[in-house]
Design a protein around this motif. Structure first.
Motif, PDB file in Angstrom:
ATOM      1  N   ASP A 170     -32.572 -29.191  47.560  1.00  0.00           N
ATOM      2  CA  ASP A 170     -33.075 -29.035  46.150  1.00  0.00           C
ATOM      3  C   ASP A 170     -33.058 -27.463  45.665  1.00  0.00           C
ATOM      4  N   LEU A 220     -35.240 -32.775  32.544  1.00  0.00           N
ATOM      5  CA  LEU A 220     -34.290 -31.982  33.634  1.00  0.00           C
ATOM      6  C   LEU A 220     -34.253 -30.551  32.976  1.00  0.00           C
ATOM      7  N   ARG A 228     -28.010 -29.583  42.842  1.00  0.00           N
ATOM      8  CA  ARG A 228     -28.951 -30.663  42.753  1.00  0.00           C
ATOM      9  C   ARG A 228     -30.149 -29.711  42.457  1.00  0.00           C
ATOM     10  N   HIS A 229     -30.850 -30.006  41.455  1.00  0.00           N
ATOM     11  CA  HIS A 229     -32.159 -29.447  41.105  1.00  0.00           C
ATOM     12  C   HIS A 229     -32.913 -30.536  40.195  1.00  0.00           C
ATOM     13  N   GLY A 230     -34.197 -30.000  40.065  1.00  0.00           N
ATOM     14  CA  GLY A 230     -35.158 -30.640  39.326  1.00  0.00           C
ATOM     15  C   GLY A 230     -35.381 -29.940  37.921  1.00  0.00           C
ATOM     16  N   LYS A 234     -33.549 -39.969  38.964  1.00  0.00           N
ATOM     17  CA  LYS A 234     -34.680 -39.969  38.048  1.00  0.00           C
ATOM     18  C   LYS A 234     -35.450 -41.140  37.573  1.00  0.00           C
ATOM     19  N   THR A 260     -34.059 -26.221  42.854  1.00  0.00           N
ATOM     20  CA  THR A 260     -34.653 -25.940  41.834  1.00  0.00           C
ATOM     21  C   THR A 260     -35.153 -24.504  41.552  1.00  0.00           C
ATOM     22  N   TYR A 288     -39.352 -36.419  34.978  1.00  0.00           N
ATOM     23  CA  TYR A 288     -39.578 -35.187  34.300  1.00  0.00           C
ATOM     24  C   TYR A 288     -38.402 -35.029  33.398  1.00  0.00           C
ATOM     25  N   ALA A 309     -29.879 -34.732  39.524  1.00  0.00           N
ATOM     26  CA  ALA A 309     -30.981 -34.547  39.397  1.00  0.00           C
ATOM     27  C   ALA A 309     -31.870 -35.208  40.779  1.00  0.00           C
ATOM     28  N   VAL A 310     -33.000 -34.234  41.150  1.00  0.00           N
ATOM     29  CA  VAL A 310     -33.731 -34.728  42.341  1.00  0.00           C
ATOM     30  C   VAL A 310     -34.732 -36.063  41.957  1.00  0.00           C
ATOM     31  N   GLY A 360     -37.756 -38.298  40.535  1.00  0.00           N
ATOM     32  CA  GLY A 360     -38.993 -37.992  39.890  1.00  0.00           C
ATOM     33  C   GLY A 360     -38.813 -38.223  38.624  1.00  0.00           C
TER      34      GLY A 360
END
Length: 185
Positions: A92, A148, A118-120, A168, A94, A146, A141-142, A144
């Motif tokens: 991750d 992006l 890969r990130h949030g 997601k 982010t 949200y 996308a991680v 969760g």
């Protein structure tokens, strides 16, 4: 021999006077001076590896009117998420991506995503241009719920990135605030 050629070029023919010095050439290949240095491999590696090492090497882009610049100056034209700690190995990233976006906004520089990352959730302020090397660059996308990319400012461009958001569970891939201008390519 070499000594006579150096002497003819206005450089010392005596090997003792050339000790621990490097021959410097101009863009046409003509020798122009001798620069100081240890001449030892370890010393050269140390000099080039220092934070100022990129200033010791110059580069000239091709084309009419191109000027010579230091490698440091050339590399500073574009920021890269790896410069902020992005690992690009599935971890991750982010925090690194947000830090890179913030720096790109503050410095008004292009931010390069070099490949799969890969990130949030990240916020993209005014003046940011995020560029992937090709349309095959994937942002994963991680997990969760949200948004992006939340674009909060004007003059934002995001191009050459493919978003894979299967992990997601909610939110948008791109949320663009009212009154902003953004280009997604």
């Amino acid at each position: 021999g070499l000594g006579n050629a150096l002497f003819a070029a206005g450089l010392p023919a005596d090997p003792v006077q050339r000790q621990n010095r490097f021959l410097v050439f101009d863009a046409t290949g003509q020798s122009v001076s001798l620069a100081s240095g240890t001449g030892a491999d370890a010393g050269l590696r140390s000099d080039l590896g220092a934070s100022s090492g990129g200033g010791l090497v110059n580069v000239t882009s091709g084309g009419t009117g191109a000027v010579t610049r230091s490698v440091s100056a050339k590399l500073a034209d574009v920021l890269d998420v790896r410069d902020f700690g992005a690992a690009l190995g599935g971890a991750d990233d982010t925090a690194a991506v947000q830090a890179a976006i913030n720096a790109a906004a503050a410095q008004r520089k292009v931010l390069r995503f070099p490949g799969a990352i890969r990130h949030g959730a990240v916020t993209v302020p005014s003046g940011v241009n995020i560029v992937g090397p090709s349309c095959h660059s994937t942002v994963t996308a991680v997990a969760g719920s949200y948004d992006l990319y939340t674009v909060t400012g004007s003059d934002v461009t995001i191009e050459n990135l493919r978003v894979e958001a299967a992990g997601k569970t909610g939110g948008w891939e791109f949320a663009i605030a009212t009154g902003t201008s953004a280009t997604l390519e």
